[in-house]
Design an enzyme around this catalytic site. Structure first.
Site, mmCIF file in Angstrom:
data_model
loop_
_atom_site.group_PDB
_atom_site.id
_atom_site.type_symbol
_atom_site.label_atom_id
_atom_site.label_comp_id
_atom_site.label_asym_id
_atom_site.label_seq_id
_atom_site.Cartn_x
_atom_site.Cartn_y
_atom_site.Cartn_z
ATOM 1 N N ASP A 1 0.365 37.652 17.704
ATOM 2 C CA ASP A 1 -0.215 36.906 18.832
ATOM 3 C C ASP A 1 0.516 37.145 20.149
ATOM 4 O O ASP A 1 0.076 36.679 21.199
ATOM 5 C CB ASP A 1 -0.182 35.390 18.547
ATOM 6 C CG ASP A 1 -1.357 34.940 17.696
ATOM 7 O OD1 ASP A 1 -2.339 35.707 17.587
ATOM 8 O OD2 ASP A 1 -1.302 33.826 17.145
ATOM 9 N N LYS B 1 -2.660 28.842 23.507
ATOM 10 C CA LYS B 1 -3.987 29.474 23.466
ATOM 11 C C LYS B 1 -4.927 28.682 22.574
ATOM 12 O O LYS B 1 -4.500 27.933 21.672
ATOM 13 C CB LYS B 1 -3.907 30.922 22.974
ATOM 14 C CG LYS B 1 -3.363 31.118 21.540
ATOM 15 C CD LYS B 1 -4.379 31.058 20.418
ATOM 16 C CE LYS B 1 -3.796 31.429 19.053
ATOM 17 N NZ LYS B 1 -4.562 30.968 17.903
HETATM 18 P P1 ATP Z 1 -0.462 30.233 15.388
HETATM 19 O O1 ATP Z 1 -1.596 29.966 16.305
HETATM 20 O O2 ATP Z 1 0.375 31.402 15.888
HETATM 21 O O3 ATP Z 1 -0.830 30.314 13.958
HETATM 22 P P2 ATP Z 1 0.873 27.825 14.681
HETATM 23 O O4 ATP Z 1 0.554 26.614 15.463
HETATM 24 O O5 ATP Z 1 0.258 27.945 13.346
HETATM 25 O O6 ATP Z 1 0.504 29.025 15.632
HETATM 26 P P3 ATP Z 1 3.613 27.508 15.291
HETATM 27 O O7 ATP Z 1 3.586 26.055 15.283
HETATM 28 O O8 ATP Z 1 3.705 28.196 16.582
HETATM 29 O O9 ATP Z 1 2.366 28.066 14.489
HETATM 30 O O10 ATP Z 1 4.784 27.999 14.354
HETATM 31 C C1 ATP Z 1 4.696 27.879 12.978
HETATM 32 C C2 ATP Z 1 6.082 27.910 12.356
HETATM 33 O O11 ATP Z 1 6.829 28.968 12.928
HETATM 34 C C3 ATP Z 1 6.845 26.643 12.619
HETATM 35 O O12 ATP Z 1 6.662 25.739 11.593
HETATM 36 C C4 ATP Z 1 8.293 27.103 12.719
HETATM 37 O O13 ATP Z 1 8.956 26.978 11.481
HETATM 38 C C5 ATP Z 1 8.213 28.594 13.039
HETATM 39 N N1 ATP Z 1 8.651 28.932 14.408
HETATM 40 C C6 ATP Z 1 9.340 30.001 14.746
HETATM 41 N N2 ATP Z 1 9.606 30.024 16.062
HETATM 42 C C7 ATP Z 1 9.045 28.940 16.592
HETATM 43 C C8 ATP Z 1 8.998 28.410 17.909
HETATM 44 N N3 ATP Z 1 9.561 29.029 18.940
HETATM 45 N N4 ATP Z 1 8.314 27.273 18.089
HETATM 46 C C9 ATP Z 1 7.730 26.661 17.034
HETATM 47 N N5 ATP Z 1 7.784 27.090 15.772
HETATM 48 C C10 ATP Z 1 8.432 28.232 15.537
#
Ligand code: ATP
Length: 290
Positions: free
Chosen positions: A138, A11
């Site tokens: 989310d 997203k």
């Molecule tokens: P958001 O938009 O939800 O804030 P984000 O990009 O900040 O997304 P992600 O990269 O999806 O966050 O995930 C952040 C942390 O969550 C990662 O560093 C990892 O340790 C943990 N995590 C848990 N499950 C997953 C997964 N399926 N894929 C990736 N990271 C995951």
């Protein structure tokens, strides 16, 4: 059927504002979210181990109950009262991490979609969202997909008209700040709501991409200005983007292009400097069973 494969989309936050806080400290959001054609693939296979196992192949992604896909599987089995929990979950990640693109939540949403199919449980989208929100804020949007206004702590989803046809160029710089830190910076800054969500929704309904871009706003980017984010925004704007903004708590940045040639040129230019660059399109759905 003993195996299901699902593609789960990332997203972007076309808009993100914070309107208050709940009594237990959660931030109340007002967002316009957009699913894009950048997918993680989740393959789930039943086995007779009686346990959930998960593999991903990336050191930065935990493969135990800290993984959102794993937690979603546990929540699904719990909700459905299923005792035979032997499944092997394989994640093929394409969505960048620490990007604000809900990569982990997409995997959680894809897992719920896949298990609903695999176990023929026939849960409706609202029921899946009900399970999803116990796992992460989310997940309800990631299950719904398309273009939507998202409120509350992420659980109130109002689908709106599809975003007008356009190209998104997405670039993720290496650095960034944690989601937690972004929210505490926001609290410290004491700024009120600024987003004119009605104007953005109207522009989308009128298929006016430039008008929607004029309303793009991210409260977290405002309180956490990052040099690399601003540099990418400037490149995108100079390449002809109608708008360029950090998504979520970052650090990925997206530019909206109504001219395909300019979008290609921008992606080529950014990919010389940033490893994680993508050319994407808005999509009108959530996870897809293959
Ligand atoms: P958001 O938009 O939800 O804030 P984000 O990009 O900040 O997304 P992600 O990269 O999806 O966050 O995930 C952040 C942390 O969550 C990662 O560093 C990892 O340790 C943990 N995590 C848990 N499950 C997953 C997964 N399926 N894929 C990736 N990271 C995951």
């Amino acid at each position: 059927m003993d195996q299901v494969t699902v593609k789960a989309p990332a997203k972007l936050n076309l808009a993100l504002d914070i309107t208050g806080k709940t009594q237990n400290g959660y931030h109340l959001m007002k967002m316009v979210m957009q699913a894009i054609d950048l997918y993680d693939t989740i393959r789930i296979r039943k086995n007779d181990t009686g346990k959930i196992s998960l593999s991903c192949g990336l050191e930065s992604v935990p493969c135990d109950e800290r993984n959102i896909a794993y937690a979603a599987a546990e929540a699904f089995f719990q909700h459905c009262g299923i005792e035979e929990r032997g499944v092997e979950i394989r994640l093929d990640k394409v969505i960048p991490q620490q990007a604000g693109m809900a990569g982990g939540s997409a995997d959680g949403a894809g897992t719920l979609t896949a298990l609903n199919e695999l176990y023929q449980t026939g849960l409706s989208l609202p029921e899946l969202c009900g399970i999803g929100k116990t796992v992460g804020a989310d997940l309800p949007f990631c299950l719904t997909g398309g273009t939507a206004v998202v409120e509350g702590i992420g659980e109130i989803i109002t689908p709106i008209a599809d975003f007008p046809d356009c190209d998104f160029v997405v670039a993720k710089p290496k650095g960034g700040i944690s989601t937690q830190r972004a929210f505490s910076e926001f609290d410290r800054a004491e700024i009120g709501p600024c987003l004119d969500i009605t104007a953005m929704v109207k522009a989308i309904e009128d298929r006016d991409a430039a008008g929607a871009c004029a309303q793009m706003y991210n409260a977290l980017a405002r309180v956490c200005p990052l040099k690399e984010v601003e540099a990418i925004q400037n490149i995108m704007t100079s390449c002809g983007a109608k708008g360029a903004l950090m998504t979520g708590s970052g650090s990925a940045v997206f530019g909206v292009f109504t001219d395909r040639g300019k979008a290609y040129a921008c992606e080529r230019r950014l990919s010389q400097r940033y490893e994680e660059c993508f050319l994407c399109k808005p999509i009108s759905h959530g996870p897809v069973i293959e």
